[in-house]
Structure formats: C-alpha cells, structure tokens
Design a protein around this motif. Structure first.
Motif, PDB file in Angstrom:
ATOM      1  N   ARG A 149       0.845  -1.195   0.000  1.00 42.38           N
ATOM      2  CA  ARG A 149       0.000   0.000   0.000  1.00 42.38           C
ATOM      3  C   ARG A 149       0.883   1.249   0.000  1.00 42.38           C
ATOM      4  O   ARG A 149       1.996   1.240   0.539  1.00 42.38           O
ATOM      5  N   GLU A 150       0.373   2.288  -0.588  1.00 45.36           N
ATOM      6  CA  GLU A 150       1.138   3.529  -0.650  1.00 45.36           C
ATOM      7  C   GLU A 150       1.458   4.021   0.764  1.00 45.36           C
ATOM      8  O   GLU A 150       0.577   4.126   1.621  1.00 45.36           O
ATOM      9  N   GLY A 151       2.717   4.256   1.021  1.00 44.09           N
ATOM     10  CA  GLY A 151       3.159   4.734   2.319  1.00 44.09           C
ATOM     11  C   GLY A 151       3.367   3.652   3.358  1.00 44.09           C
ATOM     12  O   GLY A 151       3.860   3.929   4.456  1.00 44.09           O
ATOM     13  N   ALA A 152       2.995   2.401   3.023  1.00 43.33           N
ATOM     14  CA  ALA A 152       3.141   1.293   3.985  1.00 43.33           C
ATOM     15  C   ALA A 152       4.520   0.668   3.857  1.00 43.33           C
ATOM     16  O   ALA A 152       5.201   0.806   2.833  1.00 43.33           O
ATOM     17  N   ASP A 153       4.912  -0.051   4.916  1.00 43.96           N
ATOM     18  CA  ASP A 153       6.236  -0.653   4.920  1.00 43.96           C
ATOM     19  C   ASP A 153       6.144  -2.059   5.518  1.00 43.96           C
ATOM     20  O   ASP A 153       5.511  -2.269   6.551  1.00 43.96           O
TER      21      ASP A 153
END
Length: 510
Positions: A451-455
């Motif tokens: 997901r965008e911004g997830a790590d």
C-alpha cells in the motif's frame, strides 16, 4: 450374486488367514505409548472394540470421527474400527493450525475428535462433542472389549472417509470417498505393484494423506507386514529397511531426496538393494534423481499420478519388459512420465489441455458442496485441473490449470495464502505462485504490491503467514513489485508471473 465391497474385507481376510502373524509393528517412540508388535487377530479385536466403544458413546452410523495424528497403529486401526462399522473417518493433516483443524471438524460435523499428544496443546481450543487425547487412558475409554459392536449395515456406496484437500478455494474441500472407491483403489495398487504376503511395507507416507494411498488396506488384506514410521528421516528410513527387511515404501520426491542424501553417508552397503520398490507421487522428480535411485540405492523406482479425489490412483508407471535392455538414463526418461491409466481408468485430454478422468475410484462428491461437486464432475468426467498430454498410452503432466501448488507432496491453495497476506495491513495486492525447487518440487513465492506509504519486509510477511497457516503453506520467499499484470477485466495473469521462473523447462510443474 453380488456382495458389497467394504474396507472390512481386508481386515476380515487378514484375521482369518494370517491371524497369528504380526501385522503391525508400531512406532516405538509414540508419545501416546507404542502398541509394539500387533498380530492381525489383535488388530481385528481392537477394531471391533473401537466400534463397540463408539457404540457406548452413542456415536451412530454415518457420524464422523476426526483424527489428527502422526502415523500410528491407533490411526491405522481406525481405518477399520470407524469406517468398517458404518461410521465415517475424517483423517486430518497433523501439520495444520488450530483454526484450520477447527474448520474441518465443524464443516464435516465430526462428533468425535481424536488427537495425537504432540498436537493436543496446539489444538486445545478445537471443540467436539467427544474429545480424546490418544494414549493409554483414552484407550480404556475408546476400546470396549467387554461388548460386541453393533454391525450397522454398510453399503459399498456409503461414505467411508472424508479427506480434506486444498483446491481452488480458500477453504479445503471434504472429498467423500466410498467403500467401493477405497476397495478398488487398494486392489489396483496391490495389482499394479505386485503386493503379496511377503511384503514388508514401511509407512513413510502419512496415513492421513488419501488414506495412505490405499496401501494400509491392501497390505493388510494380503497379509503383508506394516512398519509404522512416525516421522520421516532419510537415515531412519534406511535403518528400518535394514532392520525389518522392508520391501515396499511410498513417498513424495522430497522423501526420495532425503533417502539419497542419507545413503551418501551410510556406513556399509545401502540396505534393500534389488529388494525394495519405491512408489513416488506428488510430482515427478528430475530424471537424474530417478537414475540415482536405481544406481545408488539399487531400488526399483515406480510412479503414480493421482489426486485425493481419485482415491488416489489414476496412472501407473513401472518399468516394463521392453525397457529391460535400456540404459539407466533411458529408463529414467520413460519413468519420469505420470504413467499409463490404471486398470479400469479412462483418461482424456480436452481441447484446453485439461486431464479428465473416468474411474470407479473417482470421488462420490465434496462434502456439503453440491456446486463444486457438479463443477468437478460435469459432463460425466472428473476434471482434474491438471494440464497434460497423452503419448503412446502414457500421460505426462505439463501444467496445473487450477490454482494449486504442490510442495513436498502437499497441496496448497494459492488463494488461501493470498487471502492470508491480504489480511496484512501493508499489502495492497498479492499473487502467490509455485516456483521450482530441487528438494520440495515447488516452493511458494509471494509477489506483493505494498500500500502507498506502507512498509513491510519479506521476513515480516512470511512470519504473518506462519502465525495463521500451517508452516508448509507459508511463502518461502517474497518479492515486492510496483504492479501485477492483469487482463482488461482485472483478472490476474499468473501465467505471466510464473514464466520467468520456469523458463527453459519443458513443464511448468515440478
């Protein structure tokens, strides 16, 4: 005259003809307590006592009895003590996690749950009306020697076992196998592999797996001897082959690799040369491995192709007279094929390349899943989901049409693994595929879009799966992608994802 074919036929004959012969040599290191050497007369007494014990518990005909156990004399006896007296045995993979076992017990409606001591703590929360941890204490409750069991009528069309298999759905399906299915499969296995009362059969194959491919039945009926092995280990297999004079065993390609590795450091001549035959299924190993079995072990290599839904035998590949003059390498090239149809089996490859089967060993249906039953048995053929080709009467499996990965002989639904990964908050998209592996045949690879911004890293995602699924279902590797290829309708193009890993290979299964 016509009499019903039932699984009790095998034990009844063993008791009558070979009653004083030691039929089962139990694993000596059973945590439930080993039964040691058990004669066929005693096996029959135990089966009747188990049936009487279920009568005493109020477990009626047709009720399901689930058992989660490593290989053991207790599990093998249940094939008769449960199924032979009108009830239905549900053998469960002992490697599954509590949530998975709970689903199987609930979905099958099992009223009795029998647990190996090694899994008892992990499965403590799995409910059942009657619940037993196998051992000497439960033996006193489960085996009623002081009463005769009720002989409930058993028809050959009755369900004998429900065996759960991972398929194209996230939840496993219960395969309903009838007494007729099991009787004919066992008889075919004995016929094609030349079983006799001189055989000593080593249980390297889990008994829960398609009822040990039917060998527990036919070896019993013919008066052979069973050597129970609880856990697979290459050196231990060789030791038991030497100690017990083993002539026959089965396993996935990974078991073959373990034995070959152990043979490299074995002190003295490898036991069983010119005596042992080994039946392999799950996936064909490389031709080089087949050559090594013949050359280094001196064992006969045989192969079958089958599915839980076919009891399991579909094809058989065994060296034939015409191949006697060939070199080891030339024989291996022929033995790597799935094989020729077993007696009474018809195979057709449809226009899309899918292998279709007709046989008396084909399942009666999926437990309480009529739509999936209809789909699998449409047009009066069983649709295997495997792709293949037929040449000169021999089948070669070349692809897998259904979303299943076979790793170490165990089926894994890629959808189930994908569902698990989608539960991780960092995962936006995921595709799970099988990639080649020399030891396990295939291993599980997850291709993940975050997901965008997830790590999240590979270790975290693998650990996430291991917390929720059986260990063998967890990915062994994770690759992170920016996008995953899809059709214009949004369907994931897994064949494109698989292509780089299978490049240069004739087949896209291993």
């Amino acid at each position: 005259m016509q009499t019903p074919l039932t699984v009790m036929d095998f034990l009844d004959r063993a008791e009558l003809v070979y009653g004083d012969r030691v039929g089962i040599v139990d694993e000596p290191a059973q945590p439930a307590g080993s039964w040691g050497d058990v004669t066929y007369r005693r096996v029959a007494e135990l089966a009747r006592a188990q049936a009487a014990g279920l009568d005493r518990l109020g477990v009626g005909p047709g009720e399901r009895v689930a058992v989660v156990s490593h290989n053991s004399a207790r599990l093998m006896t249940s094939l008769y003590g449960v199924s032979g007296f009108g009830r239905v045995l549900v053998p469960v993979n002992f490697r599954l996690r509590a949530e998975e076992v709970a689903y199987i017990v609930e979905q099958s409606g099992a009223s009795v749950l029998l647990l190996d001591p090694e899994v008892a703590d992990a499965l403590a929360g799995v409910p059942a009306r009657h619940r037993f941890v196998l051992g000497e204490e439960s033996d006193r409750e489960l085996y009623a020697f002081d009463r005769e069991p009720v002989r409930h009528p058993v028809a050959e069309s009755d369900t004998a076992t429900i065996n759960y298999t991972s398929g194209t759905t996230a939840r496993p399906k219960g395969v309903r196998l009838t007494h007729r299915n099991l009787w004919l499969n066992a008889t075919l296995m004995g016929l094609h592999f030349g079983a006799s009362d001189r055989d000593v059969y080593l249980h390297t194959l889990p008994m829960f797996h398609a009822n040990g491919w039917g060998l527990p039945y036919v070896i019993t009926g013919l008066g052979g001897q069973h050597i129970v092995l609880r856990k697979v280990d290459g050196a231990e297999i060789l030791r038991r082959v030497a100690e017990h004079g083993v002539t026959f065993l089965c396993g996935a390609p990974a078991v073959v690799s373990m034995v070959l590795a152990a043979a490299e450091t074995w002190d003295g001549p490898v036991p069983g040369r010119d005596r042992v035959r080994m039946v392999v299924a799950g996936a064909p190993p490389p031709t080089s491995v087949i050559e090594r079995v013949e050359r280094e072990l001196g064992w006969e290599f045989l192969q079958i192709y089958g599915l839980t839904e076919t009891s399991p035998v579909v094809t058989v590949n065994r060296t034939r007279a015409e191949w006697d003059g060939l070199s080891t390498a030339e024989r291996a090239e022929r033995l790597v094929r799935a094989g020729a149809p077993s007696l009474g089996t018809t195979i057709r490859v449809d226009e899309e390349g899918e292998v279709l089967v007709r046989s008396n060993t084909v399942l009666d249906g999926y437990w309480e899943r009529p739509d999936e039953t209809d789909a699998a048995l449409r047009d009066d053929w069983f649709h295997t989901g495997d792709g293949g080709t037929m040449t000169d009467g021999y089948l070669t499996i070349s692809d897998r049409k259904k979303d299943v990965i076979i790793t170490g002989g165990e089926n894994v639904s890629s959808i189930e693994v994908e569902d698990c990964l989608y539960d991780h908050p960092a995962v936006a998209e995921v595709a799970v595929i099988g990639v080649p592996d020399e030891k396990w045949g295939e291993t599980i690879k997850a291709l993940v879009v975050l997901r965008e911004g997830a790590d999240a890293d590979e270790e975290q995602l693998i650990a996430h799966c291991k917390q929720r699924l059986a260990g063998y279902k967890a990915p062994t590797s994770v690759e992170f992608r920016q996008t995953l290829p899809r059709t214009t309708t949004g369907k994931l193009q897994k064949f494109r994802l698989r292509e780089p890993y299978w490049a240069g290979r004739e087949r896209t299964v291993n």
